[in-house]
Scaffold this active site. Structure first.
Site, PDB file in Angstrom:
ATOM      1  N   GLU A  78      17.113  -5.373   0.413  1.00 19.77           N
ATOM      2  CA  GLU A  78      16.346  -6.608   0.513  1.00 19.77           C
ATOM      3  C   GLU A  78      17.739  -7.850   0.065  1.00 19.77           C
ATOM      4  OE1 GLU A  78      11.528  -6.363  -1.506  1.00 19.77           O
ATOM      5  OE2 GLU A  78      13.541  -6.381  -2.786  1.00 19.77           O
TER       6      GLU A  78
HETATM    7  C1  ACM Z   1      12.808  -1.881  -3.200  1.00 21.42           C
HETATM    8  O1  ACM Z   1      11.432  -1.645  -3.599  1.00 21.42           O
HETATM    9  N1  ACM Z   1      13.019  -3.472  -3.206  1.00 21.42           N
HETATM   10  C2  ACM Z   1      13.658  -0.329  -3.417  1.00 21.42           C
END
Ligand code: ACM
Length: 803
Positions: free
Chosen positions: A511
């Protein structure tokens, strides 16, 4: 090992009964002779008498043929009777012949009764109230205890008040002549072993003079673990000896050639006969797996931390067992909400019994930094690494959850203790430093990292970015153009590698939404090279699958998104995969719509136990071989979850499902069979003090156990039973004792902790205490029967010695 487990309620309930009487060891011997379980009686299968009866009703909605009374006893829940829109309607069944009734089950698909009376009659004109019921939910199923010993000919639902402006709707009106047969016995082994043969006949019984023989250098630790696990509840010494003079009834043998062929790393064999328990493995890890199986073969009371008097039997079995996958992990997000070392140990204890063997610690994120880093001798940018924990150890998640996230951090000694304790429980620690996104806590504490390419940007007057305790993701990033980034990461990874004996370092990589693709790749490539230089295997979330992973020495952890990229990393760069698909392993997702806290994004609603069980890691990533899958991992993120009780409530029993997904061959996995075995585990977890969600699609079994007492004539016996009944409230349970002189005594079940879904806690064990006094000296026995309407009762027998 279990030594740090908190004192358990069961122990508190049992203690006052035990102490005044006899030393625990004598008590257990007494119990073994007096408290043998009563023989199971074969009962005729219960009959739903309604099916052969005739249904009539006071009215039918709109006089429609598809709503007539005959639909309530047609055995089909898709059809229904519906009344006119009035309060005082009834529907009744005339039985084919007069019969005793045990309980009635009414299924309301919608348009329920808020208030009704269940009545019986012998003649259809004069009625006896069997129960008044007021309930405020709809749709629902009501199970109503009738227990009309005398035969009746009619049973009627007499409405008092509707739930809505519509009438009453009942899809099935069942009238049962007896409680259901007790569920079939199950060994309750979790995860399911590869091969189990119940050889039948006499069990093995632990005695006060049982010794444990550890044969082979690797046997000492698992044999010691076994003895420490069994001592508190049995009160036996269980000495571990290296070589036996005279037969040792429990033998743990570890050495080359002892494990199942081809499965030496973690496999074991276990043979239980009436005379001996023999556990063999090629490695200490394999033997520890066998120890966890052996624990589960003992009665659930073995999990008590104070002595319990019962027969410590182990059924005669032959087991050969080994895991499908090497990695059976659990991740704990200590960054958003911190868990002190003692809570991490409790979490390890609960998971280790299911052969979970990896502890992934998510040590850093936007909301906090949890691991102490010392300053290096060579510190070109003059970074004060102590600020990481001084500043960002004091921050955490601030929104969501039942309270703000817990702050704190691990000193190096703390972390080393976690690694040691995990190792003793067969677990390898996988530390994660999440980068280059999820780094707001690092940026908040270290001014030098806040260079122009870092995100968020500094505002005028700031030297570091502010703390951000929200659940926002993807807004933070290290600066790919700044040498400080690489200097900082190199030092942090070096220190973590020094503290970590296991082969893995996890660098996150998920992310990074405000990092350009070029910058992301530049940083992640540098970080993975650093990990390789430290001699470790790099692990990252699946977003990093497309970077220049070191050939044959990288692991991709899939959680969401592009499965093809994982397949490419496996096929092009020899990477291995750990699978944590969110719908199947993310435990902060609600497990039931009744849970007020938790996410729903992964499953478009609740991610129940079935979602965590019913998937195949061998085929989940198309285009890769099963041999490229290292294993599976349950992920406990910290947005909502606070402290160990909640962590356990979210993880159990779904973590047990993941443990079985990772252990048991796919062809041997079946959700119905899993739930049957799991139904036995609820009482075990209750005795242990492990919090868990009593999933609605598991028929959690009740158990009752009494401790023998000795009293003076004329004094109340004070005989006490402990009852485990997961997911039940005291109001659900009815208990009575039948004494050997024929007297019946109703007893009340109490608990120190009521279960509550909003408060995220399971009920503790219940306690029932007899007030019965005996005038005659001698031995009296009493059988407690605990019943939930519509379910088979459980019994527990007590012996009272009157002086
Ligand atoms: C995640 O849930 N960002 C690995």
């Amino acid at each position: 090992m279990p030594p740090t487990r908190p004192r358990r309620r069961i122990a508190a309930a049992l203690k006052p009964v035990l102490n005044p009487v006899l030393p625990p060891v004598l008590m257990a011997v007494l119990a073994a002779s007096l408290l043998a379980p009563p023989p199971v009686q074969a009962a005729a299968a219960p009959v739903n008498l309604a099916l052969a009866g005739a249904a009539t009703a006071s009215s039918v909605e709109l006089d429609r043929a598809d709503f007539v009374a005959a639909h309530v006893n047609d055995g089909d829940t898709a059809t229904r009777w519906s009344s006119k829109y009035q309060d005082d309607n009834w529907v009744q069944i005339k039985l084919a012949q007069p019969a005793a009734v045990d309980h009635v089950k009414l299924t309301w698909p919608n348009a329920c009764a808020r208030d009704f009376v269940l009545q019986t009659s012998t003649d259809g004109s004069s009625w006896t109230d069997a129960a008044s019921v007021r309930r405020d939910t709809c749709p629902r199923t009501d199970v109503i205890e009738v227990r009309a010993g005398e035969p009746v000919s009619y049973v009627r639902m007499q409405g008092r008040q509707r739930w809505s402006s519509f009438g009453y709707s009942i899809s099935e009106f069942e009238i049962w002549d007896a409680p259901p047969a007790p569920p079939a016995p199950t060994l309750g082994l979790l995860p399911k072993p590869v091969s189990v043969e119940e050889t039948g006949g006499e069990p093995f019984t632990l005695h006060r003079n049982t010794r444990v023989l550890a044969s082979g250098a690797g046997a000492q630790a698992p044999a010691g673990y076994l003895a420490r696990a069994l001592r508190p509840a049995t009160g036996f010494g269980l000495p571990v000896v290296r070589n036996g003079r005279g037969p040792a009834p429990i033998v743990v043998e570890v050495g080359d050639g002892k494990g199942p062929r081809g499965h030496e790393a973690e496999g074991y064999t276990l043979a239980v006969t009436p005379r001996q328990v023999t556990l063999r493995a090629g490695t200490a890890a394999g033997a520890l797996n066998g120890v966890q199986t052996l624990r589960q073969l003992l009665p659930q009371w073995i999990e008590s931390d104070t002595p319990v008097a019962t027969a410590w039997t182990i059924p005669a079995v032959t087991i050969t067992d080994y895991p499908r996958f090497a990695h059976r992990g659990m991740m704990l997000d200590v960054a958003r909400s911190f868990y002190p070392v003692s809570e991490v140990k409790t979490y390890i204890d609960a998971a280790a019994q299911f052969k979970v063997n990896r502890l992934h610690l998510h040590l850093t994120d936007d909301q906090g930094w949890r691991i102490a880093i010392d300053d290096p001798a060579d510190n070109p940018s003059g970074i004060d690494y102590g600020l990481l924990t001084e500043v960002s150890g004091a921050t955490a998640m601030t929104d969501r959850g039942t309270e703000p996230g817990i702050t704190g951090y691990y000193t190096k000694a703390d972390y080393t203790e976690i690694v040691r304790y995990a190792g003793q429980n067969g677990m390898t620690v996988v530390p994660e430093i999440d980068m280059p996104g999820h780094t707001n806590a690092a940026l908040h504490s270290i001014p030098q990292l806040n260079t122009p390419g870092a995100r968020p940007r500094l505002q005028p007057g700031q030297t570091t970015v502010p703390h951000n305790g929200t659940g926002a993701v993807g807004y933070s990033s290290f600066d790919a153009d700044s040498p400080v980034t690489y200097e900082f990461v190199k030092h942090v990874l070096t220190e973590i590698a020094e503290l970590t004996p296991g082969p893995y370092l996890h660098i996150g990589g998920d992310e990074a939404h405000v990092t350009s693709h070029a910058d992301y790749t530049r940083m992640v490539d540098a970080f993975t090279r650093e990990v390789a230089a430290l001699g470790k295997t790099v692990v990252g979330w699946n977003e990093y699958a497309g970077t220049a992973l070191p050939q044959d020495k990288a692991v991709v952890q899939f959680w969401n998104g592009n499965r093809q990229a994982v397949a490419n990393a496996v096929n092009d760069r020899g990477a291995k995969a750990i699978l944590s698909p969110a719908p199947h392993t993310y435990v902060p997702q609600k497990q039931d719509p009744r849970q007020p806290q938790g996410g729903t994004w992964a499953c478009g609603g609740a991610c129940g136990l079935d979602r965590h069980y019913n998937w195949d890691p061998g085929t989940y990533i198309p285009g890769i071989q099963e041999s490229s899958v290292l294993g599976v991992e349950s992920a406990l993120w910290g947005e909502f979850i606070r402290r160990i009780g909640q962590a356990q409530y979210y993880s159990f029993p779904r973590l047990i499902a993941t443990a079985e997904v990772g252990w048991t061959p796919q062809a041997q996995r079946d959700y119905t069979d899993f739930r049957t075995r799991l139904s036995e585990a609820g009482g075990r977890l209750t005795v242990q003090g492990t919090n868990f969600f009593p999933a609605a699609d598991v028929s959690w079994r009740m158990k009752a156990l009494a401790q023998p007492v000795t009293v003076a004539a004329g004094q109340p016996s004070g005989a006490t039973w402990t009852v485990t009944a997961p997911g039940r409230a005291a109001a659900d349970l009815e208990a009575s004792v039948v004494w050997s002189d024929g007297q019946r005594e109703d007893v009340t079940l109490t608990t120190t902790r009521e279960g509550s879904i909003p408060d995220m806690r399971i009920n503790a064990a219940f306690t029932a205490t007899s007030l019965r006094a005996f005038d005659q000296a001698g031995t009296h026995t009493g059988t407690l029967s605990v019943r939930v309407p519509g379910e088979a009762p459980v019994e527990g027998r007590v012996t009272v010695t009157v002086r």
